[in-house]
Write an enzyme that holds these catalytic residues in place. Sequence first.
Site, PDB file in Angstrom:
ATOM      1  N   ALA A   1     -45.781 -16.021 -17.649  1.00 49.34           N
ATOM      2  CA  ALA A   1     -45.310 -17.232 -16.983  1.00 49.34           C
ATOM      3  C   ALA A   1     -45.609 -17.157 -15.488  1.00 49.34           C
ATOM      4  CB  ALA A   1     -43.813 -17.362 -17.206  1.00 49.34           C
TER       5      ALA A   1
ATOM      6  N   GLY B   1     -45.041 -15.340 -22.097  1.00 50.07           N
ATOM      7  CA  GLY B   1     -45.436 -16.620 -22.681  1.00 50.07           C
ATOM      8  C   GLY B   1     -46.835 -16.565 -23.281  1.00 50.07           C
TER       9      GLY B   1
END
Length: 714
Positions: free
Chosen positions: A68, A117
């Site tokens: 992220a 992520g």
Amino acid sequence: MFAGTVLSVKPLADGFAELCFDRPNEAINKFDKTTLDELQAAVESLAGDASVKGLVVTSAKDGFIVGADITEFGAMFSAPKEELVKHIEAVNFNIFNALEDLPFPTAAAINGIALGGGLEVCLACDFRVMADNAKIGLPETKLGIFPGFGGATRLPRLIGVDNAVDWIATGADKKAPKALADGAVDSVVSGEQLKAAAVDILIKAVAGEFDWQAKRAVKKGPLLLNDMESLMSFETCKAFVGQAAGKHYPAPVQAIVCMQEAAKMERDEALKVEAKHFAEMAQTEVARQLINLFLADQVLVKTAKGVAKGAEPVKQAAVLGAGIMGGGIAYQSAYTGTPIIMKDIAQAGIDLGIKEATKILSKLESRGKINATKMAGVLNTIHPTLDYNQFGEVDMVVEAVVENPKVKHAVLTEVESKLSGDAILASNTSTISIDLLAEPLKRPESFLGMHFFNPVHRMPLVEIIRGAKTSDAAVAKTVNYALAMGKKPVVVRDCAGFLVNRVLFPYFAAFTQLLHQGADFTFVDKVMEKFGWPMGPAYLMDVVGMDTGHHAAAVVAEAFPDRMKHDFEDAVTAMYKAERFGQKNGKGFYQYVPNKKGRVEKTLDPDATSLLAPICAAPKEFAAQEIEQRLMVAFCLEAVRCLEEGIAATPTDVDMAMIYGLGFPPFRGGPLRYIETLGVAQFVEIADKYAEHGGLFKVTDKLRTMAANGETFY
Ligand SMILES: NC(=O)c1ccc[n+]([C@@H]2O[C@H](COP(=O)([O-])OP(=O)(O)OC[C@H]3O[C@@H](n4cnc5c(N)ncnc54)[C@H](O)[C@@H]3O)[C@@H](O)[C@H]2O)c1
């Protein structure tokens, strides 16, 4: 098919499509808001495209997705909790679930690294093919949070609870063989074959050779554990992980709590549980500090790279003195690729230095971190010597002989005469003024401090001390060398104790003052360890060594008598006089005796208590809060003075130096962040409570003004 700024979807042959992450003008892909928005749009367009038979997800960079965009966390996490939960749910349902629910099979082709992520998007795919040199992982707990884009839901369903707990709680990267063995990826191939292998899986899935819908159903269903298995598994993990993480770091255990609560749920319900627990962790003070720390580290490294810009890399280094520090510096230089000459005056010293390096390398080899070739290569680039014959070719020397200004002057002037004109000379002194050491030198502009911490291979910080005459070029080259050694350099100005020891010794002074007033050192240690320090002050002094500590305290006291001088015999002096030097000779505040297994254990020693009795007031119980406040106020105020006097350039430099050099509790963010967390005005009030105990607790005028004006450091 879809063209965004950071990703696109293009058709491949035979009805297949490729979704490729390719961030413009950057070397890496990351998950930021733009990426999420574009991924949502891309998945929506794919869902409505009846011509697509299968999707391969790729990256056009050397790595897949690094994770992220952490710079977005601050604003995102400070929203009201319900809003944050809603946001996370929306991302999960509209993007990751939508990708997972596409009406055709999907496969991620993972190259380089896929973290956080980046891995979670792969987990939402039906298949994962990994390049043999790639690494994947979910490092979120290192930031005080845990995977919140479905990672804590999908991973245990995919690889089992025990494995998922290991991946999530440690946050460690996993190499391809481990990822394959745990079942996190379906196959491992070479980088060149990656995309073709992913497409091949899709072809087989479409042809019915692989049941992609059954695979998908496993991720979308509840965990396949009966009640007993579930209880055993989760409870054992919680106890084990809780102990490893420590009570100051709740995220790893919370991740397990989340998995347990959602164990019997289908995906969508489980994701709601994940979002709830995620938001709770994201809004803790610990997460806030660890995220700050991550960003501060980036600033620190970027600043250092800026300082080093344009400097030639060191080609041939040398270290003088093959003791604890010299041996460590030689090892670290050689290990990171800069050949180094290690000179001592005694063969015994050299033998010790080489033995030390060999010991570290053997440990790495036995753990499988390096092979015998690497070990031999490192040892071959350390050249032990008793003379200066090869010093003409050296471009960087670190002096690490005994801490004595006379000896250092003699050694530095001698080596200076053997060096070529542009070589840099640095001293690893921990206390002696750089300007004082520079006095007899012919080229003071090429001289500075390069202060490593013990043990060199473990401690990230290197203080680079700029003397009054040190040139920018010398600083640049030394910072460059520290970076090449894998260290975190912080440039500071010259003063007694430099930055780190100058801040540490008032803390020790507050400690010995408490002992003088009757406090029990074992209790003080307990309190400070509970605060988050890796070890309390008595234990730390034993590790540093009473001789070193006593000497450094004297140097700092000479420079700052108003707060460091006292009119009583302190505990460290008493220990030093009694030759209780600490761990190095087996006795200090504690004693260090090998147990039956040969491991040295720290135990109480009645002799230490009787030694202190005559120089301390009658034993008195101090409240834990008072102990914590007195030690931390003395420490933090010195950090403030260093910033105000420009010894360190920025609050980030001060805070990061304390974390990387001393092990200041990372979740508290460093002394200046700690003051800010308390509130500057509140901190001043606490400090004032102890004003009667002397200069250690004297608030600076500037800090008082800051408190009055509501100003902060950051
Ligand atoms: N030990 C620590 O924790 C620590 C941490 C940071 C900095 N330092 C600093 O590092 C320096 C070295 O400390 P150490 O703990 O490694 O000491 P040490 O006693 O382990 O090693 C010193 C070495 O220097 C050698 N030596 C002495 N005179 C020499 C000369 N003229 N030429 C070449 N070698 C010579 C000795 O033979 C010995 O091997 C000191 O300035 C110390 O303050 C130490």
